[in-house]
Design a protein around this motif. Structure first.
Motif, mmCIF file in Angstrom:
data_model
loop_
_atom_site.group_PDB
_atom_site.id
_atom_site.type_symbol
_atom_site.label_atom_id
_atom_site.label_comp_id
_atom_site.label_asym_id
_atom_site.label_seq_id
_atom_site.Cartn_x
_atom_site.Cartn_y
_atom_site.Cartn_z
ATOM 1 N N UNK A 1 0.817 -1.208 0.000
ATOM 2 C CA UNK A 1 0.000 0.000 0.000
ATOM 3 C C UNK A 1 0.853 1.261 0.000
ATOM 4 N N UNK A 2 1.890 1.257 0.819
ATOM 5 C CA UNK A 2 2.805 2.413 0.867
ATOM 6 C C UNK A 2 3.455 2.625 -0.495
ATOM 7 N N UNK A 3 3.918 1.540 -1.105
ATOM 8 C CA UNK A 3 4.581 1.637 -2.402
ATOM 9 C C UNK A 3 3.624 2.076 -3.500
ATOM 10 N N UNK A 4 2.325 1.841 -3.296
ATOM 11 C CA UNK A 4 1.316 2.207 -4.304
ATOM 12 C C UNK A 4 0.810 3.627 -4.140
ATOM 13 N N UNK A 5 1.317 4.349 -3.153
ATOM 14 C CA UNK A 5 0.947 5.756 -3.020
ATOM 15 C C UNK A 5 0.375 6.182 -1.689
ATOM 16 N N UNK A 6 0.171 5.245 -0.778
ATOM 17 C CA UNK A 6 -0.378 5.602 0.534
ATOM 18 C C UNK A 6 0.763 6.021 1.468
ATOM 19 N N UNK A 7 1.395 7.119 1.129
ATOM 20 C CA UNK A 7 2.603 7.548 1.851
ATOM 21 C C UNK A 7 2.337 8.612 2.909
ATOM 22 N N UNK A 8 1.136 9.179 2.914
ATOM 23 C CA UNK A 8 0.832 10.226 3.895
ATOM 24 C C UNK A 8 0.673 9.635 5.297
ATOM 25 N N UNK B 1 -5.893 -15.192 3.126
ATOM 26 C CA UNK B 1 -6.839 -14.704 2.124
ATOM 27 C C UNK B 1 -6.339 -13.443 1.428
ATOM 28 N N UNK B 2 -5.432 -12.718 2.063
ATOM 29 C CA UNK B 2 -4.870 -11.525 1.446
ATOM 30 C C UNK B 2 -4.164 -11.845 0.133
ATOM 31 N N UNK B 3 -3.639 -13.070 0.032
ATOM 32 C CA UNK B 3 -2.908 -13.471 -1.169
ATOM 33 C C UNK B 3 -3.814 -13.558 -2.394
ATOM 34 N N UNK B 4 -5.120 -13.683 -2.181
ATOM 35 C CA UNK B 4 -6.072 -13.705 -3.287
ATOM 36 C C UNK B 4 -6.839 -12.388 -3.395
ATOM 37 N N UNK B 5 -7.231 -11.819 -2.246
ATOM 38 C CA UNK B 5 -8.060 -10.622 -2.252
ATOM 39 C C UNK B 5 -7.325 -9.384 -2.781
ATOM 40 N N UNK B 6 -6.073 -9.231 -2.396
ATOM 41 C CA UNK B 6 -5.340 -8.027 -2.795
ATOM 42 C C UNK B 6 -5.011 -8.018 -4.292
ATOM 43 N N UNK B 7 -4.520 -9.126 -4.885
ATOM 44 C CA UNK B 7 -4.349 -9.114 -6.341
ATOM 45 C C UNK B 7 -5.656 -8.853 -7.086
ATOM 46 N N UNK B 8 -6.761 -9.426 -6.576
ATOM 47 C CA UNK B 8 -8.063 -9.185 -7.197
ATOM 48 C C UNK B 8 -8.439 -7.709 -7.130
ATOM 49 N N UNK B 9 -8.154 -7.086 -5.998
ATOM 50 C CA UNK B 9 -8.443 -5.663 -5.831
ATOM 51 C C UNK B 9 -7.658 -4.823 -6.832
ATOM 52 N N UNK B 10 -6.386 -5.117 -6.992
ATOM 53 C CA UNK B 10 -5.563 -4.381 -7.962
ATOM 54 C C UNK B 10 -6.091 -4.562 -9.381
ATOM 55 N N UNK B 11 -6.524 -5.776 -9.703
ATOM 56 C CA UNK B 11 -7.048 -6.042 -11.041
ATOM 57 C C UNK B 11 -8.324 -5.261 -11.303
ATOM 58 N N UNK B 12 -9.258 -5.334 -10.361
ATOM 59 C CA UNK B 12 -10.541 -4.643 -10.533
ATOM 60 C C UNK B 12 -10.335 -3.137 -10.626
ATOM 61 N N UNK B 13 -9.502 -2.603 -9.745
ATOM 62 C CA UNK B 13 -9.239 -1.162 -9.772
ATOM 63 C C UNK B 13 -8.606 -0.750 -11.102
ATOM 64 N N UNK B 14 -7.684 -1.587 -11.600
ATOM 65 C CA UNK B 14 -7.036 -1.274 -12.871
ATOM 66 C C UNK B 14 -8.003 -1.330 -14.035
ATOM 67 N N UNK B 15 -8.870 -2.332 -14.053
ATOM 68 C CA UNK B 15 -9.826 -2.479 -15.157
ATOM 69 C C UNK B 15 -10.881 -1.373 -15.140
ATOM 70 N N UNK B 16 -11.255 -0.924 -13.963
ATOM 71 C CA UNK B 16 -12.266 0.128 -13.855
ATOM 72 C C UNK B 16 -11.646 1.524 -13.833
ATOM 73 N N UNK B 17 -10.327 1.572 -13.991
ATOM 74 C CA UNK B 17 -9.593 2.842 -13.997
ATOM 75 C C UNK B 17 -9.845 3.656 -12.726
ATOM 76 N N UNK B 18 -9.825 2.938 -11.604
ATOM 77 C CA UNK B 18 -9.971 3.577 -10.296
ATOM 78 C C UNK B 18 -8.595 3.611 -9.634
ATOM 79 N N UNK B 19 -8.227 4.756 -9.120
ATOM 80 C CA UNK B 19 -6.937 4.867 -8.448
ATOM 81 C C UNK B 19 -6.893 3.920 -7.261
ATOM 82 N N UNK B 20 -5.841 3.122 -7.182
ATOM 83 C CA UNK B 20 -5.738 2.146 -6.097
ATOM 84 C C UNK B 20 -5.709 2.830 -4.739
ATOM 85 N N UNK B 21 -5.237 4.058 -4.690
ATOM 86 C CA UNK B 21 -5.181 4.797 -3.421
ATOM 87 C C UNK B 21 -6.570 5.121 -2.887
ATOM 88 N N UNK B 22 -7.587 5.036 -3.745
ATOM 89 C CA UNK B 22 -8.953 5.323 -3.306
ATOM 90 C C UNK B 22 -9.614 4.105 -2.674
#
Length: 201
Positions: free
Chosen positions: A85-92, A138-159
């Motif tokens: 999450x930090x590497x993806x932009x959640x640095x604040x 379960x994080x090993x499946x849920x988090x990659x799925x989250x990145x995929x869905x966010x990418x396909x829907x063009x939603x910023x992962x930080x949101x």
């Protein structure tokens, strides 16, 4: 040297190694490769118990296996997702309490599992049918799925990532009962997660 180094713990050590490599990759902005490492950590964790049970172990070896498995899981599915999450932009600094909560929830879930599993093994030899709280793996499946869905829907992962970590963290420490799934089905899910991660590109 102290510790155990036979095949009963090799996948558990692999779990930790993949997550450490994944954190390095995430912090050097190789996010897709880091997600692959998260999936690989999950696959190792799915089968480490099966491999360990192939050998008749002493009580000391069994206790070691339980402890080392949870310590590896804390790195892979507790710390690693927050680094991702930090590497993806959640640095604040505002996200720091969220990271603390998520890691603490994973720690509590793993400690609770350790205690209940040792108590259960003293009473019976069978496998548990239900988990109490969402397994941290379960994080090993849920988090990659989250990145995929966010990418396909063009939603910023930080949101969406903060809300996901919050929800997953609460599920870790909830009293909800979750039926234990066949490792082969989990492996298939992890494979799908790997494919999903690949198409994030």
């Amino acid at each position: 040297m102290i510790g155990i180094y036979d095949y009963t713990v090799i996948l558990t050590y692999g779990n930790a190694v993949f997550s450490i490599v994944g954190m390095y990759l995430a912090l050097t902005q190789h996010i897709v490769e880091a997600i692959f490492c998260l999936v690989l950590s999950g696959i190792c964790d799915m089968f480490d118990g099966f491999v360990a049970n192939l050998k008749e172990r002493t009580k000391s070896e069994m206790c070691y296996g339980i402890q080392i498995d949870s310590l590896a899981d804390l790195i892979s599915f507790g710390v690693f997702p927050t680094v991702l999450g930090y590497a993806s932009g959640l640095t604040q600094g505002i996200y720091l309490p969220l990271f603390v909560f998520y890691i603490l929830a994973a720690l509590i879930r793993l400690a609770h599992y350790n205690v209940t599993e040792m108590e259960r093994k003293e009473q019976c030899d069978g496998c548990r049918e239900y988990y109490e709280g969402l397994p941290v793996t379960s994080s090993a499946a849920l988090i990659p799925l989250l990145f995929f869905v966010a990418g396909r829907l063009h939603i910023a992962i930080t949101l969406v990532y903060p809300a996901a970590l919050l929800a997953i963290g609460f599920l870790f420490i909830s009293k909800v009962k979750i039926k234990k799934v066949d490792p082969r089905k989990l492996a298939f899910g992890a494979f799908v997660g790997a494919v999903v991660a690949f198409f994030i590109r």
